[in-house]
Enzyme design. Structure first.
Site, PDB file in Angstrom:
ATOM      1  N   ARG A   1      -8.833 -14.557 -33.072  1.00 57.16           N
ATOM      2  CA  ARG A   1      -9.480 -13.351 -32.548  1.00 57.16           C
ATOM      3  C   ARG A   1     -10.981 -13.574 -32.665  1.00 57.16           C
ATOM      4  NH1 ARG A   1     -12.026 -13.217 -36.569  1.00 57.16           N
ATOM      5  NH2 ARG A   1     -12.779 -11.178 -35.977  1.00 57.16           N
ATOM      6  N   GLY A   2     -11.755 -12.552 -32.245  1.00 57.27           N
ATOM      7  CA  GLY A   2     -13.203 -12.737 -32.192  1.00 57.27           C
ATOM      8  C   GLY A   2     -13.561 -13.222 -30.793  1.00 57.27           C
ATOM      9  N   ALA A   3     -14.555 -12.575 -30.193  1.00 59.69           N
ATOM     10  CA  ALA A   3     -14.829 -12.807 -28.772  1.00 59.69           C
ATOM     11  C   ALA A   3     -15.023 -14.288 -28.394  1.00 59.69           C
ATOM     12  CB  ALA A   3     -16.031 -11.970 -28.350  1.00 59.69           C
TER      13      ALA A   3
ATOM     14  N   ASP B   1     -18.444  -7.832 -28.692  1.00 58.33           N
ATOM     15  CA  ASP B   1     -17.432  -8.325 -27.744  1.00 58.33           C
ATOM     16  C   ASP B   1     -17.901  -8.241 -26.307  1.00 58.33           C
ATOM     17  OD1 ASP B   1     -15.917  -7.255 -30.244  1.00 58.33           O
ATOM     18  OD2 ASP B   1     -14.629  -8.729 -29.263  1.00 58.33           O
TER      19      ASP B   1
ATOM     20  N   GLN C   1     -10.250  -6.920 -40.724  1.00 56.07           N
ATOM     21  CA  GLN C   1     -10.897  -8.230 -40.549  1.00 56.07           C
ATOM     22  C   GLN C   1     -12.034  -8.447 -41.551  1.00 56.07           C
ATOM     23  OE1 GLN C   1     -10.121  -6.121 -38.070  1.00 56.07           O
ATOM     24  NE2 GLN C   1      -9.764  -7.153 -36.139  1.00 56.07           N
TER      25      GLN C   1
ATOM     26  N   ASN D   1     -18.409  -3.298 -29.807  1.00 58.74           N
ATOM     27  CA  ASN D   1     -17.926  -4.096 -30.937  1.00 58.74           C
ATOM     28  C   ASN D   1     -16.774  -3.337 -31.604  1.00 58.74           C
ATOM     29  OD1 ASN D   1     -18.138  -6.479 -32.620  1.00 58.74           O
ATOM     30  ND2 ASN D   1     -18.965  -5.162 -34.225  1.00 58.74           N
ATOM     31  N   LYS D   2     -16.225  -3.938 -32.609  1.00 64.36           N
ATOM     32  CA  LYS D   2     -15.065  -3.376 -33.322  1.00 64.36           C
ATOM     33  C   LYS D   2     -15.259  -1.899 -33.655  1.00 64.36           C
ATOM     34  CE  LYS D   2     -11.985  -4.992 -34.014  1.00 64.36           C
ATOM     35  NZ  LYS D   2     -10.803  -4.794 -33.113  1.00 64.36           N
TER      36      LYS D   2
ATOM     37  N   ARG E   1      -6.188  -9.699 -23.678  1.00 61.44           N
ATOM     38  CA  ARG E   1      -6.993  -8.684 -24.372  1.00 61.44           C
ATOM     39  C   ARG E   1      -8.109  -8.231 -23.423  1.00 61.44           C
ATOM     40  NH1 ARG E   1      -8.653  -9.635 -30.422  1.00 61.44           N
ATOM     41  NH2 ARG E   1      -8.754  -7.355 -30.290  1.00 61.44           N
TER      42      ARG E   1
HETATM   43  O1  MRU Z   1     -10.284  -7.451 -32.627  1.00 61.41           O
HETATM   44  P1  MRU Z   1     -11.112  -8.631 -33.024  1.00 61.41           P
HETATM   45  O2  MRU Z   1     -10.871  -9.115 -34.404  1.00 61.41           O
HETATM   46  O3  MRU Z   1     -11.022  -9.733 -31.984  1.00 61.41           O
HETATM   47  O4  MRU Z   1     -12.603  -8.074 -32.975  1.00 61.41           O
HETATM   48  C1  MRU Z   1     -13.648  -8.919 -33.334  1.00 61.41           C
HETATM   49  C2  MRU Z   1     -14.958  -8.253 -33.291  1.00 61.41           C
HETATM   50  O5  MRU Z   1     -15.081  -7.086 -32.989  1.00 61.41           O
HETATM   51  C3  MRU Z   1     -16.152  -9.111 -33.543  1.00 61.41           C
HETATM   52  O6  MRU Z   1     -17.174  -8.382 -34.172  1.00 61.41           O
HETATM   53  C4  MRU Z   1     -16.670  -9.628 -32.200  1.00 61.41           C
HETATM   54  O7  MRU Z   1     -15.648 -10.252 -31.491  1.00 61.41           O
HETATM   55  C5  MRU Z   1     -17.804 -10.552 -32.353  1.00 61.41           C
HETATM   56  S1  MRU Z   1     -17.251 -12.127 -32.886  1.00 61.41           S
HETATM   57  C6  MRU Z   1     -18.549 -13.173 -33.044  1.00 61.41           C
END
Ligand code: MRU
Length: 368
Positions: free
Chosen positions: A53-55, A244, A203, A254-255, A90
């Site tokens: 996960r993570g963009a 993201d 996370q 973002n999250k 996603r």
């Molecule tokens: O749902 P996730 O774990 O994929 O969400 C991740 C985030 O929101 C991060 O802050 C974002 O992707 C930036 S990653 C460098």
């Protein structure tokens, strides 16, 4: 980054030259385990079920998903199917679409016989580009931390608050929000990180705390709702989060929970920075609050918690009464006016249309 002294990335091509290795992040922080992806569908599952996960890492994994598809079938239909399957995994992180478009541009006009080799080459470039971008974000963000450290009494620590995981686990390596943090720590600045736990998937508690700990960075996990209190009492010097998707007007997605941290930061004059790699900019969305699609995930993630029992078993327990409705919004959008600056690979810029288009004319032009 190093894990127990050994250099490790989040994604790699296995020695067979075809299958793709990943860290299975669903097992962290309790177990460091890897998984092997051999088909398009396995890559799509890894993204959807959040083994990765993570963009930026979603983008890199999608790129390798295309490789796995093309290796089995290099036809145009196979390319189209790979795009359709992966783009549906996603909805919020724009790096997914960016990486898929990059892959298609590299493969579409090529003879079928060349496509597999070209796909692995382009996916590897996307990964290396991610590492280079994050390294530059670290360099550009470091002076922000140094400036705060310079105003402190000798030995007094700089307190950074971060949300979710925008560390190396969210990227191929280095991380975005953590890049300046690791550099500052490595250069000897006394530093401490407050990691929001980041419900519902935790996370921050599971991943950010794990990777900061592995690198030796002093940190404290806090409940999501604690940030405002800490800021009110002068315990946070700056906030750095990842993103993201950033819209053309500088709004930052973002999250879920990031927006509330930005509001608290604004109310308490705490600088709120967003680490932004350029593949995360979406110049086609003019207004982030109105235009960025927000992922809604399954109710189970909110209705339950998973953790390790005292005797070492991993167990999931329900925490919401049977019958209560549950909603699970994955992301929120922080309006540009609450963002102190965007730490990009081309410098720290304002969260504003002209600044974004000025720093990334190559990307802005393509969106017109
Ligand atoms: O749902 P996730 O774990 O994929 O969400 C991740 C985030 O929101 C991060 O802050 C974002 O992707 C930036 S990653 C460098």
């Amino acid at each position: 980054m190093k894990v127990d002294g050994k250099p490790m990335r989040t994604i790699w091509v296995e020695p067979d030259g075809r299958s793709v290795g990943i860290i299975d992040q669903t097992a962290l922080p309790h177990r460091l385990t890897t998984a092997r992806l051999t088909t398009l569908d396995e890559a799509a599952h890894a993204i959807r079920a959040m083994l990765i996960r993570g963009a930026p890492l979603i983008g890199a994994t999608a790129a390798y998903g295309v490789c796995l598809a093309v290796r089995q079938d290099s036809s145009d239909d196979s390319l189209d199917r790979a795009y359709a399957v992966l783009i549906a995994t996603r909805p919020t992180a724009i790096n997914l679409k960016w990486a898929l478009d990059e892959m298609m541009a590299a493969l579409r006009n090529r003879p079928r016989a060349e496509r597999s080799t070209a796909a692995y080459r382009r996916a590897a470039e996307i990964c290396e580009q991610d590492v280079a971008i994050n390294t530059a974000i670290g360099r550009n963000g470091l002076p922000l931390i140094e400036a705060i450290a310079a105003r402190k009494k000798s030995g007094e620590r700089v307190n950074v608050l971060t949300h979710c995981n925008a560390g190396w686990l969210a990227t191929v390596d280095v991380g975005t929000a953590t890049a300046p943090i690791y550099l500052a720590y490595d250069s000897g600045i006394p530093l401490h990180v407050f990691a929001d736990e980041t419900r519902p998937r935790n996370q921050g508690a599971s991943l950010t705390a794990w990777e900061l700990g592995k690198h030796g960075v002093p940190h404290t996990v806090i409940a999501d709702n604690a940030g405002g209190h800490l800021m009110q009492h002068g315990l946070v010097d700056l906030v750095i989060v990842g993103t993201d998707r950033v819209a053309a007007n500088g709004d930052v997605c973002n999250k879920i929970g990031t927006y509330l941290k930005a509001l608290a930061a604004c109310d308490n004059n705490v600088p709120f920075y967003v680490a932004l790699p350029s593949p995360t900019i979406d110049f086609t969305v003019v207004d982030g609050v109105a235009g960025i699609p927000i992922e809604q995930r399954g109710a189970d993630e909110v209705a339950s918690m998973t953790g390790r029992t005292a005797d070492g078993r991993i167990e999931t327990v329900r925490i919401v009464p049977e019958g209560s409705a549950v909603a699970n919004y994955g992301f929120d959008v922080t309006p540009a006016r609450l963002v102190t600056g965007l730490i990009t690979e081309r410098g720290v810029i304002a969260a504003a249309p002209a600044a974004l288009a000025g720093a990334f004319p190559d990307r802005a032009g393509k969106a017109e």
